[in-house]
Scaffold this motif. Structure first.
Motif, PDB file in Angstrom:
ATOM      1  N   LYS A 169       0.785  -1.106   0.392  1.00  0.00           N
ATOM      2  CA  LYS A 169       0.260  -0.020   0.087  1.00  0.00           C
ATOM      3  C   LYS A 169       0.556   1.434  -0.135  1.00  0.00           C
ATOM      4  CE  LYS A 169      -4.037  -2.652   2.469  1.00  0.00           C
ATOM      5  NZ  LYS A 169      -5.153  -2.255   3.662  1.00  0.00           N
ATOM      6  N   GLU A 170       2.372   1.283   0.916  1.00  0.00           N
ATOM      7  CA  GLU A 170       2.873   2.562   0.569  1.00  0.00           C
ATOM      8  C   GLU A 170       3.607   2.096  -0.295  1.00  0.00           C
ATOM      9  OE1 GLU A 170       6.622   3.163   3.605  1.00  0.00           O
ATOM     10  OE2 GLU A 170       4.915   1.707   4.661  1.00  0.00           O
ATOM     11  N   VAL A 171       4.486   1.561  -1.553  1.00  0.00           N
ATOM     12  CA  VAL A 171       4.548   1.344  -2.420  1.00  0.00           C
ATOM     13  C   VAL A 171       3.489   2.793  -4.011  1.00  0.00           C
ATOM     14  CG1 VAL A 171       4.727   0.022  -4.401  1.00  0.00           C
ATOM     15  CG2 VAL A 171       5.782  -0.045  -2.737  1.00  0.00           C
ATOM     16  N   GLU A 172       1.709   1.357  -3.515  1.00  0.00           N
ATOM     17  CA  GLU A 172       1.392   2.273  -4.063  1.00  0.00           C
ATOM     18  C   GLU A 172       0.735   3.828  -3.922  1.00  0.00           C
ATOM     19  OE1 GLU A 172      -3.756   1.283  -4.986  1.00  0.00           O
ATOM     20  OE2 GLU A 172      -2.544   0.144  -3.659  1.00  0.00           O
ATOM     21  N   GLN A 173       1.122   4.168  -2.882  1.00  0.00           N
ATOM     22  CA  GLN A 173       0.731   5.411  -1.979  1.00  0.00           C
ATOM     23  C   GLN A 173       1.439   6.478  -3.252  1.00  0.00           C
ATOM     24  OE1 GLN A 173      -2.628   7.361  -1.400  1.00  0.00           O
ATOM     25  NE2 GLN A 173      -2.837   5.603  -1.546  1.00  0.00           N
ATOM     26  N   CYS A 174       3.089   5.689  -2.914  1.00  0.00           N
ATOM     27  CA  CYS A 174       4.037   6.904  -3.315  1.00  0.00           C
ATOM     28  C   CYS A 174       4.180   6.918  -4.674  1.00  0.00           C
ATOM     29  CB  CYS A 174       5.662   6.064  -2.551  1.00  0.00           C
ATOM     30  SG  CYS A 174       6.703   6.685  -3.714  1.00  0.00           S
ATOM     31  N   VAL A 175       4.324   5.994  -5.587  1.00  0.00           N
ATOM     32  CA  VAL A 175       3.445   5.748  -7.652  1.00  0.00           C
ATOM     33  C   VAL A 175       2.408   7.530  -7.607  1.00  0.00           C
ATOM     34  CG1 VAL A 175       2.692   5.126  -9.266  1.00  0.00           C
ATOM     35  CG2 VAL A 175       4.471   3.635  -7.637  1.00  0.00           C
TER      36      VAL A 175
END
Length: 153
Positions: free
Chosen positions: A98-104
Motif C-alpha cells: 500500500k505504501e508503494v502504491e501511495q508513493c506511485v
C-alpha cells in the motif's frame, strides 16, 4: 525556464523512482525475512517434534494417554504459532505494498503538477514575448511616422 522546469521534473522523477525502488527493496527484504522466519519456525517445529518423539519414547511406558494429549497440544501450539507468524508477515507485506502504491500515486500527482506549472510558465513567457513584440512594433511604427514627418518637413 524550460530547462529549469525539465531539470525540476527530472529531479522529481528520480526522487520518486528512488522512493519506489527503496520501497520495492523493502518489500523484497520483508518477503525474504518472512520466508526465513517460516523456515526457522518449521525447523523449530521439527526440533520440537523430534524432542516430543524422544519424550514419547521414554514416557510411553508410563502414561500413553497423557503423552497423546501433550502431542496434540504441542502440534496445536506449533500450528497457531506458524499461523500467527504468517498473518503478521502478510500484514507487513500488504502495508508495504500500500505504501508503494501511495508513493506511485503521489509521484504521478507531482509530475502532473510540474507539467501544469511548466505549461503556465511557458504560456506566461509566450504572452510576455507577444506583448514585447507588439510594443516594439508600435515603437517602430511611431519612429517611422516621425521620420516620415521630418522628411516631409
Amino acid at each position: 525556464f524550460e530547462e529549469e522546469a525539465m531539470e525540476k521534473r527530472a529531479r522529481l522523477k528520480a526522487e520518486e523512482e528512488d522512493k519506489i525502488e527503496n520501497l520495492s527493496k523493502e518489500v523484497e527484504q520483508c518477503v525474504l525475512r518472512s520466508a526465513r522466519r517460516w523456515q526457522e519456525a518449521d525447523e523449530a517445529a521439527a526440533k520440537e517434534q523430534e524432542a516430543r518423539r524422544q519424550a514419547e519414547k521414554e514416557e510411553r511406558s508410563k502414561n500413553t494417554s497423557e503423552m497423546e494429549a501433550r502431542k496434540k497440544l504441542f502440534e496445536e501450539e506449533a500450528m497457531e504459532k506458524r499461523a500467527r507468524l504468517k498473518a503478521e508477515e502478510e500484514d507487513k507485506i500488504e502495508n508495504l505494498s500500500k505504501e508503494v502504491e501511495q508513493c506511485v500515486l503521489r509521484s504521478a500527482r507531482r509530475w502532473q503538477e510540474a507539467d501544469e506549472a511548466a505549461a503556465k510558465e511557458q504560456e506566461a513567457r509566450r504572452q510576455a514575448e507577444k506583448e514585447e513584440r507588439s510594443k516594439n512594433t508600435s515603437e517602430m511604427e511611431a519612429r517611422k511616422k516621425l521620420f516620415e514627418e521630418e522628411a516631409m518637413e
